[in-house]
Enzyme design. Structure first.
Site, PDB file in Angstrom:
ATOM      1  N   CYS A   1      38.622  42.652  32.941  1.00 22.64           N
ATOM      2  CA  CYS A   1      39.089  41.948  34.106  1.00 22.64           C
ATOM      3  C   CYS A   1      38.413  40.694  34.722  1.00 22.64           C
ATOM      4  CB  CYS A   1      39.650  43.012  34.794  1.00 22.64           C
ATOM      5  SG  CYS A   1      39.916  42.555  36.484  1.00 22.64           S
TER       6      CYS A   1
ATOM      7  N   CYS B   1      38.482  41.177  38.122  1.00 19.46           N
ATOM      8  CA  CYS B   1      37.674  42.045  38.379  1.00 19.46           C
ATOM      9  C   CYS B   1      36.158  41.602  39.098  1.00 19.46           C
ATOM     10  CB  CYS B   1      37.433  43.756  38.011  1.00 19.46           C
ATOM     11  SG  CYS B   1      39.281  44.019  37.795  1.00 19.46           S
TER      12      CYS B   1
END
Length: 106
Positions: A28, A31
């Site tokens: 991600c 993230c």
């Protein structure tokens, strides 16, 4: 941030007094953007136990808690969800601390 290893560990961990679970994944990009600020946030909120749950490993938990975007955060107390910051958008340090302040006020 401590990694949650399995479903049993997750269920035990959320029984704590102040527990925030961050749902994320290695792949991600949003993230990864917040990773550098997480240690500072953890240090600023010593009363909270911060845990990491890999979205791919905990897909059933994500379904149970309606986590469809990452990174997402859920604050628990004694096994109950108290506050959430869960959506598909990139998170900022300010947004995360606002979530934590709301969570701790409850």
């Amino acid at each position: 941030m401590k990694n949650i290893e399995n479903q049993e560990t997750f269920e035990q961990a959320i029984q704590g007094d102040r527990v925030v679970v961050m749902f994320s994944a290695d792949w991600c990009p949003d993230c990864r953007v917040i990773e550098p600020v997480l240690p500072r946030i953890e240090a600023d909120y010593p009363e909270v136990e911060f845990l990491y749950a890999d979205r791919d490993q905990f897909i059933d938990v994500c379904k149970q808690y309606d986590i469809f975007g990452i990174p997402s955060f859920i604050g628990f107390k004694d096994g109950e969800e108290i506050e959430r910051f869960a959506d598909r958008n990139r998170k900022t340090e300010e947004e995360i601390t606002e979530f934590l302040d709301r969570y701790l006020a409850k």
